[in-house]
Design a protein around this motif. Sequence first.
Motif, PDB file in Angstrom:
ATOM      1  N   VAL A   1     -16.837 -50.895  61.565  1.00  0.00           N
ATOM      2  CA  VAL A   1     -17.514 -50.305  62.192  1.00  0.00           C
ATOM      3  C   VAL A   1     -16.659 -49.033  62.913  1.00  0.00           C
ATOM      4  O   VAL A   1     -15.624 -49.499  63.604  1.00  0.00           O
ATOM      5  CB  VAL A   1     -18.246 -50.937  63.462  1.00  0.00           C
ATOM      6  CG1 VAL A   1     -19.075 -49.935  64.340  1.00  0.00           C
ATOM      7  CG2 VAL A   1     -19.259 -51.816  62.739  1.00  0.00           C
ATOM      8  N   GLY A   2     -16.900 -47.713  62.912  1.00  0.00           N
ATOM      9  CA  GLY A   2     -15.985 -46.918  63.524  1.00  0.00           C
ATOM     10  C   GLY A   2     -15.740 -45.817  62.526  1.00  0.00           C
ATOM     11  O   GLY A   2     -16.247 -45.617  61.480  1.00  0.00           O
ATOM     12  N   LYS A   3     -14.715 -44.902  63.066  1.00  0.00           N
ATOM     13  CA  LYS A   3     -14.435 -43.884  62.148  1.00  0.00           C
ATOM     14  C   LYS A   3     -13.522 -44.356  60.884  1.00  0.00           C
ATOM     15  O   LYS A   3     -12.553 -45.098  61.196  1.00  0.00           O
ATOM     16  CB  LYS A   3     -13.565 -42.932  62.941  1.00  0.00           C
ATOM     17  CG  LYS A   3     -14.269 -42.186  64.042  1.00  0.00           C
ATOM     18  CD  LYS A   3     -13.327 -41.201  64.793  1.00  0.00           C
ATOM     19  CE  LYS A   3     -12.266 -42.050  65.635  1.00  0.00           C
ATOM     20  NZ  LYS A   3     -11.422 -41.000  66.678  1.00  0.00           N
ATOM     21  N   PRO A   4     -13.582 -44.008  59.718  1.00  0.00           N
ATOM     22  CA  PRO A   4     -14.686 -42.907  58.979  1.00  0.00           C
ATOM     23  C   PRO A   4     -15.919 -43.174  58.660  1.00  0.00           C
ATOM     24  O   PRO A   4     -16.377 -42.382  58.208  1.00  0.00           O
ATOM     25  CB  PRO A   4     -13.452 -42.593  58.140  1.00  0.00           C
ATOM     26  CG  PRO A   4     -13.096 -43.681  57.482  1.00  0.00           C
ATOM     27  CD  PRO A   4     -12.840 -44.741  58.801  1.00  0.00           C
TER      28      PRO A   4
ATOM     29  N   HIS B   1      -8.879 -41.446  59.428  1.00  0.00           N
ATOM     30  CA  HIS B   1     -10.261 -41.827  60.265  1.00  0.00           C
ATOM     31  C   HIS B   1     -11.234 -40.596  60.926  1.00  0.00           C
ATOM     32  O   HIS B   1     -11.990 -40.327  60.509  1.00  0.00           O
ATOM     33  CB  HIS B   1      -9.825 -42.608  61.453  1.00  0.00           C
ATOM     34  CG  HIS B   1      -8.874 -43.912  61.044  1.00  0.00           C
ATOM     35  ND1 HIS B   1      -7.717 -44.115  61.290  1.00  0.00           N
ATOM     36  CD2 HIS B   1      -9.612 -44.921  60.434  1.00  0.00           C
ATOM     37  CE1 HIS B   1      -7.554 -45.459  60.655  1.00  0.00           C
ATOM     38  NE2 HIS B   1      -8.560 -45.829  60.077  1.00  0.00           N
ATOM     39  N   ASP B   2     -10.175 -39.890  61.469  1.00  0.00           N
ATOM     40  CA  ASP B   2     -10.654 -38.332  62.108  1.00  0.00           C
ATOM     41  C   ASP B   2     -11.466 -37.414  60.946  1.00  0.00           C
ATOM     42  O   ASP B   2     -12.346 -37.091  60.876  1.00  0.00           O
ATOM     43  CB  ASP B   2     -10.004 -37.805  63.118  1.00  0.00           C
ATOM     44  CG  ASP B   2      -9.504 -38.909  64.272  1.00  0.00           C
ATOM     45  OD1 ASP B   2     -10.459 -39.174  64.992  1.00  0.00           O
ATOM     46  OD2 ASP B   2      -8.431 -39.250  64.286  1.00  0.00           O
ATOM     47  N   ILE B   3     -10.350 -37.136  60.316  1.00  0.00           N
ATOM     48  CA  ILE B   3     -10.516 -36.010  59.325  1.00  0.00           C
ATOM     49  C   ILE B   3     -11.444 -36.568  58.188  1.00  0.00           C
ATOM     50  O   ILE B   3     -12.380 -35.806  57.723  1.00  0.00           O
ATOM     51  CB  ILE B   3      -9.185 -35.676  58.694  1.00  0.00           C
ATOM     52  CG1 ILE B   3      -8.323 -35.090  59.847  1.00  0.00           C
ATOM     53  CG2 ILE B   3      -9.428 -34.548  57.537  1.00  0.00           C
ATOM     54  CD1 ILE B   3      -8.736 -34.371  60.826  1.00  0.00           C
ATOM     55  N   ALA B   4     -11.155 -37.629  57.532  1.00  0.00           N
ATOM     56  CA  ALA B   4     -11.949 -38.058  56.379  1.00  0.00           C
ATOM     57  C   ALA B   4     -13.478 -38.252  57.037  1.00  0.00           C
ATOM     58  O   ALA B   4     -14.266 -38.004  56.275  1.00  0.00           O
ATOM     59  CB  ALA B   4     -11.295 -39.474  55.958  1.00  0.00           C
ATOM     60  N   GLY B   5     -13.690 -39.018  58.078  1.00  0.00           N
ATOM     61  CA  GLY B   5     -14.942 -39.424  58.701  1.00  0.00           C
ATOM     62  C   GLY B   5     -15.678 -37.826  59.088  1.00  0.00           C
ATOM     63  O   GLY B   5     -16.818 -37.938  58.501  1.00  0.00           O
TER      64      GLY B   5
ATOM     65  N   ALA C   1      -9.093 -33.629  48.747  1.00  0.00           N
ATOM     66  CA  ALA C   1      -9.578 -32.799  49.681  1.00  0.00           C
ATOM     67  C   ALA C   1     -10.607 -33.342  50.730  1.00  0.00           C
ATOM     68  O   ALA C   1     -10.740 -32.681  51.670  1.00  0.00           O
ATOM     69  CB  ALA C   1     -10.604 -31.824  48.738  1.00  0.00           C
ATOM     70  N   ALA C   2     -11.090 -34.720  50.395  1.00  0.00           N
ATOM     71  CA  ALA C   2     -11.961 -35.423  51.437  1.00  0.00           C
ATOM     72  C   ALA C   2     -11.134 -35.695  52.731  1.00  0.00           C
ATOM     73  O   ALA C   2     -12.019 -36.177  53.716  1.00  0.00           O
ATOM     74  CB  ALA C   2     -12.628 -36.683  50.656  1.00  0.00           C
ATOM     75  N   ARG C   3      -9.999 -35.720  52.664  1.00  0.00           N
ATOM     76  CA  ARG C   3      -9.021 -35.949  53.871  1.00  0.00           C
ATOM     77  C   ARG C   3      -8.200 -34.772  54.318  1.00  0.00           C
ATOM     78  O   ARG C   3      -7.473 -34.878  55.183  1.00  0.00           O
ATOM     79  CB  ARG C   3      -8.216 -37.063  53.383  1.00  0.00           C
ATOM     80  CG  ARG C   3      -8.778 -38.358  53.413  1.00  0.00           C
ATOM     81  CD  ARG C   3      -7.839 -39.307  52.242  1.00  0.00           C
ATOM     82  NE  ARG C   3      -6.382 -39.197  52.606  1.00  0.00           N
ATOM     83  CZ  ARG C   3      -5.675 -40.172  53.392  1.00  0.00           C
ATOM     84  NH1 ARG C   3      -6.387 -40.845  54.199  1.00  0.00           N
ATOM     85  NH2 ARG C   3      -4.528 -39.750  53.724  1.00  0.00           N
ATOM     86  N   MET C   4      -8.585 -33.750  53.982  1.00  0.00           N
ATOM     87  CA  MET C   4      -7.781 -32.463  54.385  1.00  0.00           C
ATOM     88  C   MET C   4      -8.622 -31.635  55.372  1.00  0.00           C
ATOM     89  O   MET C   4      -9.733 -31.387  55.444  1.00  0.00           O
ATOM     90  CB  MET C   4      -7.853 -31.566  53.067  1.00  0.00           C
ATOM     91  CG  MET C   4      -6.834 -30.271  53.117  1.00  0.00           C
ATOM     92  SD  MET C   4      -5.065 -30.827  52.979  1.00  0.00           S
ATOM     93  CE  MET C   4      -4.391 -29.169  53.289  1.00  0.00           C
ATOM     94  N   PRO C   5      -7.907 -31.402  56.547  1.00  0.00           N
ATOM     95  CA  PRO C   5      -8.177 -30.837  57.495  1.00  0.00           C
ATOM     96  C   PRO C   5      -8.647 -29.416  57.396  1.00  0.00           C
ATOM     97  O   PRO C   5      -8.083 -28.401  56.472  1.00  0.00           O
ATOM     98  CB  PRO C   5      -7.266 -31.074  58.650  1.00  0.00           C
ATOM     99  CG  PRO C   5      -6.185 -31.048  58.020  1.00  0.00           C
ATOM    100  CD  PRO C   5      -6.638 -32.010  56.702  1.00  0.00           C
TER     101      PRO C   5
END
Length: 289
Positions: free
Chosen positions: A203-206, A235-239, A276-280
Motif C-alpha cells: 500500500v502506498g506510492k507508486p 515511487h513518486d514519479i512512477a506512481g 518512460a514510465a519513470r521519467m519525470p
Amino acid sequence: MKANASAISGLGAIADRFDHVLLDQWGTLHEGMAVFPAALDCVARLREAGKRILILSNSGKRASSNQRRLAALGLAPEAYDGVLSSGEVTWRGLHSRGQAPFAGLGTACFLISRDGDHSIVDGTDLAVVSNMRDADFILLGGLDDDAAEPEHWRERLTLAASRRLPMLCANPDLVMFGVAGLIPAPGALAAFYQSLGGTVFFVGKPYPPMFAAALAQLGHPAAQRILVVGDSLDHDIAGGRAAGMLTLLIGSGAHRATLAHARDLPQAIRTAAGTAARMPHWTMDHLTW
C-alpha cells in the motif's frame, strides 16, 4: 525513451500548468530535522497562487501522526490542505475490510512499526501478537534505524515464509534517511521477504490505491492538472505517471548519489529512470518557488 526532464529553477516557472500539488515528505520537505526554509517558502507561495496542497507520504504512520510531526518540524497544518499517508490508507482498508487485500488477511497480526507506533491498528478488530507463530499475517508499517537491515530479520522471516504468512507493507519506500544517511526502508524488507518466498501486498506510492485516495481527497479534479513532487523515481514519479499526473523530481533526495556529480544531468536522469514510465516531466535540485 527520447524526452528529457526539463530542469527548472523553481515551481513558479510552471505554476500555470497545475492546480493541485501532491508533495512528498521525506527528501522533499525535510530530512527529519526541520522543514527546509526554501520548501517552507515554496509551500506559502503555492497557497498564495491558489494551489491546493496535499502531502502524500509513504509513511506507515497515520495522517494525524504525520501532521503532528510536520508541525514540530516547522510546517503548520493550516499551511496546506491535508496529509494522506500510506499508513492512513492501510488503516482505512483494515478498518473496513471491504476489499482485497485487506478482506482476507485474518485478525492476528505481527506488527513491525517505527517507535513502537500502534496507530495503524487502533480502532480495528486486529489483535497484535508478539510471536510470528501466532500471526495470520505480518503488518509492516515502519522500521527503527537499528532494525532496518533486512538480515536482522532473516531467521524470523524465513519461518514466516515457510508458514506462508502474507505481509502487508504500508511503506513501500526502499531507502530512508537515518542518522548515518540513507538506510534500508520497509520496502526493502518487504522485497527481502519476497526473496525468501513470502507473499507481500503493498500500500502506498507508486501503487494505484494511493493515488486514487489522493484524487478522492482532492475532490476528483482532472489528473493532468495535478503535479506530483518527490525525490523517488520508483515511487513518486512512477506512481504519478501511471495516474496520468504531471511529475517533478527533486534531485537532492533518494537519487542524490547518482545525480549530484553527473556531467550530463539529463542523461543521468534517463539512465536512472530506465523507462518512460519513470521519467519525470521536470526536475530541480531542491523544492523551491
